[in-house]
Every structure is written in structure tokens, then in C-alpha cells.
Design an enzyme around this catalytic site. Structure first.
Site, PDB file in Angstrom:
ATOM      1  N   GLY A 108      17.129 -11.097  18.373  1.00  0.00           N
ATOM      2  CA  GLY A 108      15.688 -11.398  18.518  1.00  0.00           C
ATOM      3  C   GLY A 108      15.223 -12.852  17.748  1.00  0.00           C
ATOM      4  O   GLY A 108      16.260 -13.487  17.413  1.00  0.00           O
ATOM      5  N   ILE A 138       9.214 -15.204  13.381  1.00  0.00           N
ATOM      6  CA  ILE A 138       8.383 -16.403  13.276  1.00  0.00           C
ATOM      7  C   ILE A 138       8.819 -17.528  13.113  1.00  0.00           C
ATOM      8  O   ILE A 138       8.664 -18.796  13.519  1.00  0.00           O
ATOM      9  CB  ILE A 138       7.257 -15.935  12.012  1.00  0.00           C
ATOM     10  CG1 ILE A 138       6.758 -14.826  12.029  1.00  0.00           C
ATOM     11  CG2 ILE A 138       6.396 -17.253  11.741  1.00  0.00           C
ATOM     12  CD1 ILE A 138       6.404 -14.038  10.632  1.00  0.00           C
ATOM     13  N   GLY A 144      12.561 -18.316  13.003  1.00  0.00           N
ATOM     14  CA  GLY A 144      13.800 -18.652  13.347  1.00  0.00           C
ATOM     15  C   GLY A 144      14.495 -17.688  14.187  1.00  0.00           C
ATOM     16  O   GLY A 144      13.824 -16.672  14.368  1.00  0.00           O
ATOM     17  N   VAL A 164      17.680 -14.943  15.291  1.00  0.00           N
ATOM     18  CA  VAL A 164      18.591 -13.873  14.660  1.00  0.00           C
ATOM     19  C   VAL A 164      19.566 -13.646  15.441  1.00  0.00           C
ATOM     20  O   VAL A 164      19.322 -13.391  16.409  1.00  0.00           O
ATOM     21  CB  VAL A 164      17.728 -12.714  14.176  1.00  0.00           C
ATOM     22  CG1 VAL A 164      18.781 -11.578  13.420  1.00  0.00           C
ATOM     23  CG2 VAL A 164      16.661 -12.940  13.272  1.00  0.00           C
ATOM     24  N   ASP A 197       2.577  -9.434   7.713  1.00  0.00           N
ATOM     25  CA  ASP A 197       3.222  -9.224   9.106  1.00  0.00           C
ATOM     26  C   ASP A 197       3.653  -7.960   9.284  1.00  0.00           C
ATOM     27  O   ASP A 197       4.840  -7.973  10.106  1.00  0.00           O
ATOM     28  CB  ASP A 197       3.930 -10.578   9.544  1.00  0.00           C
ATOM     29  CG  ASP A 197       4.046 -10.526  11.154  1.00  0.00           C
ATOM     30  OD1 ASP A 197       4.978 -10.911  11.433  1.00  0.00           O
ATOM     31  OD2 ASP A 197       2.941 -10.223  11.723  1.00  0.00           O
ATOM     32  N   LYS A 251       4.740  -4.927  11.252  1.00  0.00           N
ATOM     33  CA  LYS A 251       4.317  -4.297  12.546  1.00  0.00           C
ATOM     34  C   LYS A 251       5.800  -3.877  12.898  1.00  0.00           C
ATOM     35  O   LYS A 251       6.914  -4.084  12.565  1.00  0.00           O
ATOM     36  CB  LYS A 251       4.183  -5.804  13.621  1.00  0.00           C
ATOM     37  CG  LYS A 251       5.094  -6.854  13.535  1.00  0.00           C
ATOM     38  CD  LYS A 251       4.638  -7.999  14.537  1.00  0.00           C
ATOM     39  CE  LYS A 251       5.555  -9.050  14.189  1.00  0.00           C
ATOM     40  NZ  LYS A 251       4.915 -10.202  15.290  1.00  0.00           N
ATOM     41  N   ASN A 267       9.333  -5.425  13.033  1.00  0.00           N
ATOM     42  CA  ASN A 267       9.556  -5.815  11.767  1.00  0.00           C
ATOM     43  C   ASN A 267      10.217  -4.861  11.015  1.00  0.00           C
ATOM     44  O   ASN A 267      10.430  -4.750   9.795  1.00  0.00           O
ATOM     45  CB  ASN A 267       8.777  -6.726  10.934  1.00  0.00           C
ATOM     46  CG  ASN A 267       8.351  -8.008  11.504  1.00  0.00           C
ATOM     47  OD1 ASN A 267       9.434  -8.461  12.220  1.00  0.00           O
ATOM     48  ND2 ASN A 267       7.237  -8.884  11.279  1.00  0.00           N
ATOM     49  N   ASP A 308      11.505  -9.660   7.921  1.00  0.00           N
ATOM     50  CA  ASP A 308      10.628 -10.943   8.362  1.00  0.00           C
ATOM     51  C   ASP A 308       9.594 -11.448   7.343  1.00  0.00           C
ATOM     52  O   ASP A 308       8.446 -10.695   7.219  1.00  0.00           O
ATOM     53  CB  ASP A 308      10.115 -10.808   9.386  1.00  0.00           C
ATOM     54  CG  ASP A 308       9.885 -12.181   9.967  1.00  0.00           C
ATOM     55  OD1 ASP A 308       9.849 -12.336  11.365  1.00  0.00           O
ATOM     56  OD2 ASP A 308       9.575 -13.005   9.227  1.00  0.00           O
ATOM     57  N   THR A 360     -10.008 -19.321 -22.508  1.00  0.00           N
ATOM     58  CA  THR A 360     -11.214 -18.653 -22.059  1.00  0.00           C
ATOM     59  C   THR A 360     -11.481 -19.059 -20.670  1.00  0.00           C
ATOM     60  O   THR A 360     -11.680 -20.328 -20.424  1.00  0.00           O
ATOM     61  CB  THR A 360     -12.322 -18.921 -23.163  1.00  0.00           C
ATOM     62  OG1 THR A 360     -12.003 -18.800 -24.356  1.00  0.00           O
ATOM     63  CG2 THR A 360     -13.678 -18.035 -22.753  1.00  0.00           C
TER      64      THR A 360
HETATM   65  O1  I85 Z   1      18.282  -6.072  15.237  1.00  0.00           O
HETATM   66  C1  I85 Z   1      19.206  -5.387  14.915  1.00  0.00           C
HETATM   67  N1  I85 Z   1      19.541  -5.583  13.446  1.00  0.00           N
HETATM   68  C2  I85 Z   1      19.093  -6.611  12.533  1.00  0.00           C
HETATM   69  C3  I85 Z   1      17.978  -7.243  12.691  1.00  0.00           C
HETATM   70  C4  I85 Z   1      17.396  -8.011  11.639  1.00  0.00           C
HETATM   71  C5  I85 Z   1      16.173  -8.893  11.980  1.00  0.00           C
HETATM   72  C6  I85 Z   1      15.654  -9.867  10.915  1.00  0.00           C
HETATM   73  C7  I85 Z   1      14.288 -10.421  11.617  1.00  0.00           C
HETATM   74  C8  I85 Z   1      14.342  -9.826  12.951  1.00  0.00           C
HETATM   75  N2  I85 Z   1      15.371  -8.991  12.998  1.00  0.00           N
HETATM   76  C9  I85 Z   1      13.271 -10.311  13.797  1.00  0.00           C
HETATM   77  C10 I85 Z   1      13.848 -10.040  15.380  1.00  0.00           C
HETATM   78  C11 I85 Z   1      12.576 -10.112  16.127  1.00  0.00           C
HETATM   79  C12 I85 Z   1      11.617  -9.141  16.042  1.00  0.00           C
HETATM   80  N3  I85 Z   1      11.311  -9.237  14.628  1.00  0.00           N
HETATM   81  C13 I85 Z   1      12.171  -8.799  13.647  1.00  0.00           C
HETATM   82  C14 I85 Z   1      12.621 -11.356  13.506  1.00  0.00           C
HETATM   83  N4  I85 Z   1      12.553 -11.548  12.110  1.00  0.00           N
HETATM   84  C15 I85 Z   1      13.629 -11.181  11.258  1.00  0.00           C
HETATM   85  O2  I85 Z   1      13.531 -11.793  10.004  1.00  0.00           O
HETATM   86  C16 I85 Z   1      17.937  -7.885  10.442  1.00  0.00           C
HETATM   87  C17 I85 Z   1      19.143  -7.286  10.284  1.00  0.00           C
HETATM   88  N5  I85 Z   1      19.607  -6.375  11.290  1.00  0.00           N
HETATM   89  C18 I85 Z   1      20.140  -4.750  15.581  1.00  0.00           C
HETATM   90  C19 I85 Z   1      19.575  -4.054  16.627  1.00  0.00           C
HETATM   91  C20 I85 Z   1      20.416  -2.924  17.336  1.00  0.00           C
HETATM   92  C21 I85 Z   1      21.718  -3.142  17.297  1.00  0.00           C
HETATM   93  C22 I85 Z   1      22.330  -3.934  16.258  1.00  0.00           C
HETATM   94  C23 I85 Z   1      23.896  -4.152  16.305  1.00  0.00           C
HETATM   95  F1  I85 Z   1      24.243  -3.432  17.315  1.00  0.00           F
HETATM   96  F2  I85 Z   1      24.108  -5.378  16.038  1.00  0.00           F
HETATM   97  F3  I85 Z   1      23.998  -3.325  15.287  1.00  0.00           F
HETATM   98  C24 I85 Z   1      21.427  -4.543  15.636  1.00  0.00           C
END
Ligand code: I85
Length: 316
Positions: free
Chosen positions: A19, A22, A24, A26, A135, A137, A140, A156, A176
Site C-alpha cells: 500500500g 501519506i 511513502g 510500503v 489520522d 482510519k 491505518n 502511519d 511566571t
Molecule cells: O499490509 C500488510 N502489512 C503491513 C502494513 C503496514 C503498513 C504501514 C503503513 C501502511 N501499511 C499503510 C498502507 C496503506 C494504507 N494505510 C496504511 C500506509 N501507511 C503506513 O505507515 C505495516 C506492517 N504490516 C499486509 C496485509 C496483508 C498481508 C500481508 C502479508 F502477506 F505480507 F503478510 C501484509
């Protein structure tokens, strides 16, 4: 030659995207020594980016309901200096995806209470550190794994904001505060109140499947929707709400209080009967509401409501 603290010394990077946030994107990555799958967030280096990392790292150290940061590197990426934030990989995915993909047993009001309780514990930890997330939601909020006992964690910190209480010499006896403005003394209570409002929106959706404030013609934030948010104008339509407990509805009303000074605090929420008591296991079917286009529409509404609320609270 291996560069001093280059991330590729320890991790294998991948192209698998988890994903975009805001600040960067991931991706997944693997810690070579332990074969552990991790999540990697790459953000362009800046003061704002460093603040995000510092606040997230500080918050994640003391709380299991916040996604843990494992490592941070500053490396070059396509000739830009970037921060590489390695986090624990949340294999259960985002909050609503998990509820939508629920197949076996029905999702109930008690499960919604367990979800809100985990969010409340993360928010309480931040507010005790005089930090607001700003943020909150569903995107996140991620589950640690796909098991039933998985933990829901917050991530996030791109909008997170720390209070000012340690910065000002207010507590030194000789000082003061003749000239200090009231908002300086209120240690960013409006930002914290904004988190409570977002929790109210998330709780409302968890119990019926659609947001409390929405724009009539399904666009992004409209003037009509903004005025409904500012007036705190929303309903509990009978069809979806007739079986939901009164305790749940009154908690939502206290979180969606327009006046931030009158809105409940996170400490009040952690002691309320709906979270402490036994919540009925009334089945709630919100999957139909969470289907793709409704879900996309809902993401837009929540982000817009958060944005509007941040601005509204700041105006006060
Ligand atoms: O998102 C997954 N794992 C994940 C994700 C994050 C993550 C950090 C952030 C985000 N995701 C977002 C992505 C866009 C939506 N907002 C959240 C933007 N900002 C961030 O700081 C952190 C740790 N593990 C995931 C989901 C399903 C399967 C798997 C896997 F198969 F890899 F295990 C991983």
C-alpha cells in the site's frame, strides 16, 4: 564494498507492495538472518519524515497495539535521501478487509467492542505521551495475523503531533506565565479530541457498515457533508440499528460530540460500561455494506471527515 549501515546488508527488499501511505510506499522485505518477513516503509527524508519516525518509534516501544518499528535506515533511493522504516509485518491486513472476508462465524457487537477496546488502548498510550495520531482510519488499523486472537494495531504516524508540555519552561518555579496563551497551556487537547471523533466514526461503521456523515450524491467531501459534520448531524437508522445496544449508541454520541471541550476523553472511554461490561453477541451483518464500491466511498468519507475535523478543531 558493503556500505556502513545500508539496509541491504541485513534485509532482502521486495517489489511486493502493501500500500501507499501519506508520506511513502510500503513494501515487504525479509530479514536475512532470521528469515523474518517484515514491512518496509520508504519515505523521503525531511524534518516531517524524521518527526514521523521519532514519534512512531517512541510510541511503538511501550505499546503492543501500535505497529512495532524494528529498524530505521537512512539510505539513498533514486538519488533521493530516504528513510527506510522496517516494521513488524501485520499479516492479518486492514480492519475492514478482515471483517468483509469473514466467512465462518457471524461478526457480533461484542467483537466490535473488542476491536474498539484495542484501538482505545493504542490511543490511550499516545494521549498519555501527550501525542495525537490525527489520522485514525480503518486503513491505518492492521491485524497482526489471520488468527482469531490477532491483535489490532495502529500505524502511519505521518500526521502525528506531540504536545508542547516538555518544551516550555512552564513548570520551573521561577517562571511566571504572564504572557503564555491559553492554547499553549491546553497541551494540544484539540488534537487528542480529534482522535476521539475518528474513533466515534469507526465505531459507528463497525456497528452498521456505513459512515455517520456522507455526501448525498456519493462524491468526495461536499458542503452538505461538511455542515453535517460541523453540526454533528447523524442518525441511527432503525433498519441497521434496532438490535444494537443502547450503551453502544450512547458511547458513539459521546465520541461524536461537536464541542471538543465536551467530547469524552480516552480515559473516560476505557472505563465506560460498553467496553468494560459484557456486550451482547448480537450478530451484525455489515459485509454487504463493505463491498468494494461502498468501501471505496467510505474510505473517502472517513479521510474527508478526519481532514475536516482536524481543521474544525484547529479553528476553535
Ligand atoms: O499490509 C500488510 N502489512 C503491513 C502494513 C503496514 C503498513 C504501514 C503503513 C501502511 N501499511 C499503510 C498502507 C496503506 C494504507 N494505510 C496504511 C500506509 N501507511 C503506513 O505507515 C505495516 C506492517 N504490516 C499486509 C496485509 C496483508 C498481508 C500481508 C502479508 F502477506 F505480507 F503478510 C501484509
Amino acid at each position: 564494498p558493503t556500505r556502513r549501515n545500508d539496509i541491504t546488508n541485513e534485509y532482502d527488499l521486495s517489489e511486493e507492495s502493501l500500500g501507499v501511505g501519506i508520506n511513502g510506499k510500503v513494501l515487504t522485505c525479509w530479514h536475512r538472518a532470521t528469515k523474518r518477513k517484515c514491512a518496509l516503509k520508504i519515505i523521503k527524508d525531511s524534518d516531517k519524515a524524521r518527526r514521523e519516525v521519532i514519534l512512531h518509534k517512541k510510541a511503538s516501544e511501550g505499546c503492543v497495539y501500535i505497529v512495532q518499528i524494528l529498524d530505521v535506515y537512512e539510505n539513498m533511493f533514486e538519488s533521493n535521501r530516504c528513510l527506510y522504516i522496517v516494521m513488524e509485518c501485520m499479516e492479518g491486513g486492514e480492519l475492514f478487509n478482515r471483517i468483509r472476508n469473514r466467512r465462518d462465524k457471524p461478526y457480533t457487537e461484542r467483537e466490535a467492542a473488542n476491536i474498539i477496546l484495542m484501538i482505545a488502548k493504542a490511543v490511550a498510550h499516545l494521549h498519555r505521551m501527550d501525542t495525537a495520531h490525527r489520522d485514525l482510519k480503518p486503513e491505518n488499523l492492521l491485524f497482526s495475523n489471520t488468527s482469531e486472537g490477532a491483535l489490532l494495531k495502529l500505524t502511519d504516524f505521518g500526521f502525528a503531533k506531540e504536545g508542547n508540555n516538555e518544551k516550555l519552561p512552564l513548570m520551573t518555579p521561577c517562571y511566571t506565565p504572564y504572557y503564555v496563551a491559553p492554547e499553549i497551556l491546553s497541551n494540544n487537547k484539540y488534537d487528542k479530541a480529534c482522535d476521539i471523533w475518528s474513533m466515534g466514526v469507526i465505531m459507528y461503521i463497525l456497528l452498521c457498515g456505513y459512515p455517520p456523515f456522507f455526501s448525498a450524491h456519493g462524491g468526495t467531501i461536499s458542503a452538505g457533508m461538511k455542515s453535517k459534520i460541523k453540526a454533528g448531524e447523524y442518525k441511527f437508522p432503525k433498519a441497521e440499528w434496532k438490535n444494537v445496544s443502547q450503551e453502544a449508541k450512547s458511547l458513539i454520541e459521546k465520541m461524536l460530540t461537536v464541542d471538543p471541550d465536551a467530547r469524552v476523553t480516552i480515559d473516560w472511554i476505557l472505563r465506560c460500561s460498553w467496553l468494560i461490561g459484557t456486550v451482547p453477541e448480537t450478530p451484525i451483518d455489515i459485509r454487504s455494506m463493505l463491498d468494494s464500491e461502498n468501501c471505496e466511498q467510505m474510505r473517502i468519507e472517513i479521510a474527508a471527515a478526519n481532514h475536516a475535523q482536524r481543521r474544525a478543531d484547529a479553528d476553535d
